[in-house]
Design a protein around this motif. Structure first.
Motif, PDB file in Angstrom:
ATOM      1  N   ALA A  78     123.102  77.236 134.159  1.00 67.92           N
ATOM      2  CA  ALA A  78     122.084  78.131 133.620  1.00 67.92           C
ATOM      3  C   ALA A  78     122.717  79.227 132.770  1.00 67.92           C
ATOM      4  O   ALA A  78     123.832  79.672 133.037  1.00 67.92           O
ATOM      5  N   VAL A  79     121.976  79.628 131.755  1.00 66.87           N
ATOM      6  CA  VAL A  79     122.353  80.786 130.932  1.00 66.87           C
ATOM      7  C   VAL A  79     121.272  81.838 131.194  1.00 66.87           C
ATOM      8  O   VAL A  79     120.172  81.761 130.644  1.00 66.87           O
ATOM      9  N   THR A  87     116.464  69.495 133.162  1.00 66.13           N
ATOM     10  CA  THR A  87     115.244  69.244 132.412  1.00 66.13           C
ATOM     11  C   THR A  87     114.151  68.791 133.378  1.00 66.13           C
ATOM     12  O   THR A  87     114.441  68.370 134.497  1.00 66.13           O
ATOM     13  N   ASP A 107     116.029  81.264 132.101  1.00 67.61           N
ATOM     14  CA  ASP A 107     117.159  80.500 131.584  1.00 67.61           C
ATOM     15  C   ASP A 107     117.067  80.534 130.065  1.00 67.61           C
ATOM     16  O   ASP A 107     116.141  79.975 129.475  1.00 67.61           O
ATOM     17  N   GLU A 108     117.996  81.204 129.437  1.00 63.06           N
ATOM     18  CA  GLU A 108     117.940  81.421 127.986  1.00 63.06           C
ATOM     19  C   GLU A 108     117.905  80.116 127.208  1.00 63.06           C
ATOM     20  O   GLU A 108     117.196  79.986 126.228  1.00 63.06           O
ATOM     21  N   GLN A 109     118.684  79.137 127.639  1.00 65.67           N
ATOM     22  CA  GLN A 109     118.754  77.881 126.888  1.00 65.67           C
ATOM     23  C   GLN A 109     117.432  77.129 126.943  1.00 65.67           C
ATOM     24  O   GLN A 109     117.049  76.450 125.991  1.00 65.67           O
ATOM     25  N   ALA A 110     116.697  77.273 128.032  1.00 67.79           N
ATOM     26  CA  ALA A 110     115.405  76.583 128.141  1.00 67.79           C
ATOM     27  C   ALA A 110     114.381  77.179 127.187  1.00 67.79           C
ATOM     28  O   ALA A 110     113.400  76.536 126.837  1.00 67.79           O
ATOM     29  N   LYS A 111     114.595  78.417 126.741  1.00 65.66           N
ATOM     30  CA  LYS A 111     113.663  79.080 125.837  1.00 65.66           C
ATOM     31  C   LYS A 111     113.828  78.622 124.394  1.00 65.66           C
ATOM     32  O   LYS A 111     112.943  78.821 123.578  1.00 65.66           O
ATOM     33  N   ARG A 112     114.981  78.026 124.073  1.00 71.73           N
ATOM     34  CA  ARG A 112     115.248  77.649 122.697  1.00 71.73           C
ATOM     35  C   ARG A 112     114.349  76.502 122.255  1.00 71.73           C
ATOM     36  O   ARG A 112     114.153  75.541 123.014  1.00 71.73           O
ATOM     37  N   SER A 165     113.713  75.903 138.164  1.00 69.29           N
ATOM     38  CA  SER A 165     113.942  74.622 137.500  1.00 69.29           C
ATOM     39  C   SER A 165     113.507  73.458 138.382  1.00 69.29           C
ATOM     40  O   SER A 165     112.902  72.486 137.907  1.00 69.29           O
ATOM     41  N   ARG A 224     122.789  71.083 133.824  1.00 67.68           N
ATOM     42  CA  ARG A 224     123.758  71.992 133.210  1.00 67.68           C
ATOM     43  C   ARG A 224     123.776  73.334 133.934  1.00 67.68           C
ATOM     44  O   ARG A 224     122.965  73.589 134.828  1.00 67.68           O
TER      45      ARG A 224
END
Length: 203
Positions: free
Chosen positions: A182-183, A108, A194-199, A48, A180
């Protein structure tokens, strides 16, 4: 001598076009404390940081409590911006800014840019941001000179109190800056992400 100045004096005067370059002394030295998380969390945090739109930075990984796994060393082996320290890292010197990020925190691409702007505009020694749903240390952007002086004048109090007394500090909401927890997920190929960044971002 302009080349030497550009490499060792992190000033816009000597780095007028400063996107994507690697310098001997970066403007920001990010310190990721590997003691605060698992190796998987260290990886996604460093990923990140390296993806920031503010590119005049390098990353030092402070040593974890246990041995660094070989796969993590291999993952960053070819990136000259990443250093694995063999001792506790307390400062980003000689970089003028020290960016302290706990393992397991992501942001971000423009988060560091915004924090740098807040530091310049607020004229304070440290800018801190909360990390939603993550207890423990905050994300901190220090003016390195302020960090060193706060340590010298810390006395019996804590570092935060010394910094507040000597230089002042500013707090921001992590949610407002895209900072935030990381997921962590794993791709079919076994790569950590990071799963949330893939959304996809909703329009």
């Amino acid at each position: 001598r302009s080349g030497i100045a550009a490499n060792y004096l992190p000033l816009s005067l000597f780095r007028p076009t400063n996107t994507g370059r690697i310098w001997a002394v970066p403007m920001v030295r990010a310190v990721v404390d590997a003691r605060s998380g698992r190796a998987e969390e260290v990886q996604v945090t460093v990923d990140s940081l390296l993806a920031q739109s503010f590119t005049d930075l390098a990353v030092t990984i402070s040593p974890p409590r246990h041995a660094i796994p070989q796969w993590l060393l291999d993952y960053f082996a070819a990136d000259a911006r990443v250093i694995f320290a063999n001792h506790e890292v307390t400062s980003g010197f000689p970089s003028p800014f020290t960016f302290v990020v706990p393992a397991g925190v992501v942001m971000t691409p423009h988060s560091l840019d915004e924090l740098m702007g807040a530091s310049a505009g607020g004229d304070v020694g440290v800018v801190r941001t909360t990390v939603p749903d993550l207890p423990g240390p905050s994300v901190e952007l220090w003016a390195t000179r302020a960090l060193h002086r706060a340590r010298r004048h810390q006395g019996r109090g804590d570092l935060e109190s010394a910094a507040r007394r000597l230089f002042g500090e500013t707090w921001y909401s992590g949610a407002s800056l895209g900072v935030r927890r990381a997921v962590i997920g794993v791709t079919r190929q076994g790569m950590l992400v990071d799963e949330q960044a893939k959304r996809p971002v909703s329009q």
